[in-house]
Write a protein that holds these residues in place. Sequence first.
Motif, PDB file in Angstrom:
ATOM      1  N   GLN A 203      44.905  48.898  26.088  1.00  0.00           N
ATOM      2  CA  GLN A 203      45.085  47.990  27.220  1.00  0.00           C
ATOM      3  C   GLN A 203      46.091  46.875  26.931  1.00  0.00           C
ATOM      4  O   GLN A 203      46.612  46.252  27.865  1.00  0.00           O
ATOM      5  CB  GLN A 203      43.729  47.370  27.608  1.00  0.00           C
ATOM      6  N   LEU A 204      46.357  46.615  25.660  1.00  0.00           N
ATOM      7  CA  LEU A 204      47.351  45.622  25.265  1.00  0.00           C
ATOM      8  C   LEU A 204      48.166  46.168  24.103  1.00  0.00           C
ATOM      9  O   LEU A 204      47.698  47.035  23.356  1.00  0.00           O
ATOM     10  CB  LEU A 204      46.678  44.308  24.824  1.00  0.00           C
ATOM     11  N   ARG A 205      49.395  45.630  23.948  1.00  0.00           N
ATOM     12  CA  ARG A 205      50.226  45.927  22.783  1.00  0.00           C
ATOM     13  C   ARG A 205      50.652  44.612  22.158  1.00  0.00           C
ATOM     14  O   ARG A 205      50.952  43.639  22.854  1.00  0.00           O
ATOM     15  CB  ARG A 205      51.483  46.716  23.160  1.00  0.00           C
ATOM     16  N   LEU A 206      50.684  44.585  20.838  1.00  0.00           N
ATOM     17  CA  LEU A 206      51.044  43.347  20.155  1.00  0.00           C
ATOM     18  C   LEU A 206      52.459  42.901  20.471  1.00  0.00           C
ATOM     19  O   LEU A 206      52.734  41.707  20.583  1.00  0.00           O
ATOM     20  CB  LEU A 206      50.885  43.525  18.637  1.00  0.00           C
ATOM     21  N   ALA A 293      41.299  42.136  31.596  1.00  0.00           N
ATOM     22  CA  ALA A 293      40.871  43.493  31.244  1.00  0.00           C
ATOM     23  C   ALA A 293      39.419  43.773  31.603  1.00  0.00           C
ATOM     24  O   ALA A 293      38.985  44.927  31.545  1.00  0.00           O
ATOM     25  CB  ALA A 293      41.081  43.722  29.751  1.00  0.00           C
ATOM     26  N   THR A 294      38.671  42.719  31.975  1.00  0.00           N
ATOM     27  CA  THR A 294      37.228  42.896  32.195  1.00  0.00           C
ATOM     28  C   THR A 294      36.787  42.409  33.572  1.00  0.00           C
ATOM     29  O   THR A 294      35.618  42.098  33.779  1.00  0.00           O
ATOM     30  CB  THR A 294      36.433  42.158  31.104  1.00  0.00           C
ATOM     31  N   GLY A 295      37.725  42.360  34.522  1.00  0.00           N
ATOM     32  CA  GLY A 295      37.362  42.070  35.902  1.00  0.00           C
ATOM     33  C   GLY A 295      37.534  40.639  36.347  1.00  0.00           C
ATOM     34  O   GLY A 295      37.174  40.292  37.475  1.00  0.00           O
ATOM     35  N   ASP A 296      38.062  39.785  35.473  1.00  0.00           N
ATOM     36  CA  ASP A 296      38.300  38.384  35.824  1.00  0.00           C
ATOM     37  C   ASP A 296      37.043  37.676  36.321  1.00  0.00           C
ATOM     38  O   ASP A 296      37.101  36.828  37.231  1.00  0.00           O
ATOM     39  CB  ASP A 296      39.419  38.261  36.865  1.00  0.00           C
ATOM     40  N   ALA A 299      30.824  37.224  34.194  1.00  0.00           N
ATOM     41  CA  ALA A 299      29.870  38.304  33.888  1.00  0.00           C
ATOM     42  C   ALA A 299      30.569  39.489  33.224  1.00  0.00           C
ATOM     43  O   ALA A 299      30.049  40.088  32.276  1.00  0.00           O
ATOM     44  CB  ALA A 299      29.159  38.751  35.161  1.00  0.00           C
ATOM     45  N   GLY A 300      31.776  39.836  33.715  1.00  0.00           N
ATOM     46  CA  GLY A 300      32.510  40.940  33.126  1.00  0.00           C
ATOM     47  C   GLY A 300      32.935  40.644  31.702  1.00  0.00           C
ATOM     48  O   GLY A 300      32.833  41.501  30.811  1.00  0.00           O
ATOM     49  N   ALA A 301      33.401  39.424  31.456  1.00  0.00           N
ATOM     50  CA  ALA A 301      33.798  39.044  30.107  1.00  0.00           C
ATOM     51  C   ALA A 301      32.600  39.045  29.170  1.00  0.00           C
ATOM     52  O   ALA A 301      32.676  39.526  28.034  1.00  0.00           O
ATOM     53  CB  ALA A 301      34.455  37.669  30.127  1.00  0.00           C
ATOM     54  N   GLU A 302      31.474  38.507  29.654  1.00  0.00           N
ATOM     55  CA  GLU A 302      30.256  38.461  28.827  1.00  0.00           C
ATOM     56  C   GLU A 302      29.793  39.862  28.462  1.00  0.00           C
ATOM     57  O   GLU A 302      29.441  40.136  27.311  1.00  0.00           O
ATOM     58  CB  GLU A 302      29.159  37.705  29.587  1.00  0.00           C
ATOM     59  N   ALA A 303      29.819  40.769  29.438  1.00  0.00           N
ATOM     60  CA  ALA A 303      29.386  42.139  29.173  1.00  0.00           C
ATOM     61  C   ALA A 303      30.303  42.807  28.152  1.00  0.00           C
ATOM     62  O   ALA A 303      29.836  43.531  27.252  1.00  0.00           O
ATOM     63  CB  ALA A 303      29.359  42.940  30.470  1.00  0.00           C
ATOM     64  N   GLY A 326      35.561  31.080  34.959  1.00  0.00           N
ATOM     65  CA  GLY A 326      35.006  32.318  34.434  1.00  0.00           C
ATOM     66  C   GLY A 326      35.718  32.836  33.203  1.00  0.00           C
ATOM     67  O   GLY A 326      35.364  33.889  32.679  1.00  0.00           O
ATOM     68  N   THR A 327      36.720  32.102  32.714  1.00  0.00           N
ATOM     69  CA  THR A 327      37.454  32.520  31.517  1.00  0.00           C
ATOM     70  C   THR A 327      36.709  32.091  30.261  1.00  0.00           C
ATOM     71  O   THR A 327      36.226  30.955  30.169  1.00  0.00           O
ATOM     72  CB  THR A 327      38.864  31.893  31.501  1.00  0.00           C
ATOM     73  N   LEU A 328      36.629  33.008  29.296  1.00  0.00           N
ATOM     74  CA  LEU A 328      36.009  32.671  28.020  1.00  0.00           C
ATOM     75  C   LEU A 328      36.724  31.479  27.386  1.00  0.00           C
ATOM     76  O   LEU A 328      37.952  31.381  27.440  1.00  0.00           O
ATOM     77  CB  LEU A 328      36.097  33.855  27.055  1.00  0.00           C
ATOM     78  N   LEU A 329      35.968  30.595  26.774  1.00  0.00           N
ATOM     79  CA  LEU A 329      36.542  29.491  26.003  1.00  0.00           C
ATOM     80  C   LEU A 329      36.751  29.983  24.574  1.00  0.00           C
ATOM     81  O   LEU A 329      36.119  29.524  23.615  1.00  0.00           O
ATOM     82  CB  LEU A 329      35.630  28.268  26.061  1.00  0.00           C
ATOM     83  N   GLY A 330      37.658  30.939  24.470  1.00  0.00           N
ATOM     84  CA  GLY A 330      37.861  31.654  23.209  1.00  0.00           C
ATOM     85  C   GLY A 330      38.617  30.886  22.157  1.00  0.00           C
ATOM     86  O   GLY A 330      38.847  31.396  21.058  1.00  0.00           O
ATOM     87  N   SER A 331      38.991  29.652  22.470  1.00  0.00           N
ATOM     88  CA  SER A 331      39.654  28.831  21.465  1.00  0.00           C
ATOM     89  C   SER A 331      38.668  28.043  20.623  1.00  0.00           C
ATOM     90  O   SER A 331      39.035  27.545  19.564  1.00  0.00           O
ATOM     91  CB  SER A 331      40.631  27.857  22.134  1.00  0.00           C
ATOM     92  N   GLY A 332      37.393  27.925  21.072  1.00  0.00           N
ATOM     93  CA  GLY A 332      36.521  27.122  20.237  1.00  0.00           C
ATOM     94  C   GLY A 332      35.103  26.899  20.698  1.00  0.00           C
ATOM     95  O   GLY A 332      34.434  25.996  20.193  1.00  0.00           O
ATOM     96  N   PHE A 333      34.565  27.687  21.625  1.00  0.00           N
ATOM     97  CA  PHE A 333      33.236  27.384  22.152  1.00  0.00           C
ATOM     98  C   PHE A 333      32.292  28.581  22.025  1.00  0.00           C
ATOM     99  O   PHE A 333      31.667  28.992  22.991  1.00  0.00           O
ATOM    100  CB  PHE A 333      33.329  26.891  23.593  1.00  0.00           C
TER     101      PHE A 333
END
Length: 464
Positions: A203-206, A293-296, A299-303, A326-333
């Motif tokens: 789904q992604l390329r570096l 990639a998970t439905g924006d 709930a989709g991100a959590e799943a 609804g975006t993950l706080l993937g930088s630090g939470f």
Amino acid sequence: MKFARYLLLSLLVLVLAGVATVGLNRDALHIGAASVSQSLCAAAFVSHVDPDQVYAEEQRPLMSGIGWAVRYAVDRSRREVRSNILAVFRARSIYRDGMGCMLVLGDDPVPETSFREQAASDSFGPRIVTPENPALRAALDQAFAEPDPAHPRLTKAVVVLHDGQLIAERYAKGYGPETPIWAHSVTKSVTQALIGILVREGQLRLDQPAPIAAWASPADPHHAITVNQLLRMDSGLPFDETNGPVTLATHMWFREADTAAFAARTPLAHPPGTVWAYGNLSYALLSKLIGHATGDTAAGAEAFVRDALFAPLGMHHSVIETDESGTLLGSGFMYASARDLARFGQLYLDDGVVNGKRILPEGWAAYAHSQTLDTGYGAGFWTNLVNKGSVPVWDAPWGMPQLPKDMFYARGAFGQDIIIVPSEHLVVVRMGLTVQGGGTGIGDATAAIIAALHHTTHAALAVR
């Protein structure tokens, strides 16, 4: 009368000075209130530890003399925390099952979400593993030592895996094997893994320009930034976690409902790929890619996080929180137990394979600790490749020179570490609240753990 006029004039000057100070620091005071609400909400409802103790140990030292003006209330029936500074600057954080706490700005409505309850079993067993080896016990003593009362370390958990086995652990009072602890920027390394899963799935390329909608135009200077550059923090976005309470990072976390949108509109400070700069903005954007990639949806991100990473690893006491969009706080939470983080470290020690199943692309762990430019940073992990100089702005060492050169680690504020040493088949996790500087001593404690394991091995060989 003269004295009365002088007193009134003095009071007026003080009031005007106070108003001016508040005016100049409005953003700082908003951020302070939000930080208190978010932290104490998680303490009460995610970690299930004493929020008053967390405030005293973690938040009050950050208040820079304004702690007297902070008020907070933990509402257990509503599962929320409200805080204010000077009764004017207010914040509210609410708990949602399976999603952790979420900061709600102003009168914004609370987004709905759903949570699928999952059975939780711990493959390490219910008992705390106390090592029989006296040298290993001494190393744990070292990790929990408080050599400087003026700079308390406040270690909360240490977990040691060797050859994939749990061989030692210790916890502070009120904490245990199932206690989720704020991992801070260790979360970035977990976000790196989630991106790796999307790469493995195709789904992604570096090497592709990051598919951020706001950067779609080829005329946009952000357009050429790749996923790889976001992971490596050489995207050209500015160093965003500088000194002081108000930074690009703290503004993004505590003042923006859509953290990724804020990150996307931040101007570049350098051409992409030329300068390394610590980047919470980059990881907010990577979190948005996970959302795409998970439905924006939250709930989709959590799943996705649970099904693709946490469940296969047995990380049943972990959660990554989201912003209002609804975006993950993937930088630090992320909040996670020390055992869960040790499992995560073991995944990288085993090149992305768990129980015979490949989770990450082959070679992803090596990629994670391959050097970025001339720094001690890799791609989502810190390395031990540079032991001279210091991290720009922070004046902190890149690595831990007392440990083997192949060591790499996830690193978070206030002393959160997942230390991975491939040559020693070792993972060491340290969690704590080292807010007031002075260091955690975990590098020396890990060196002592390695020495203890070597002594045990040599002794066993001598007996043979």
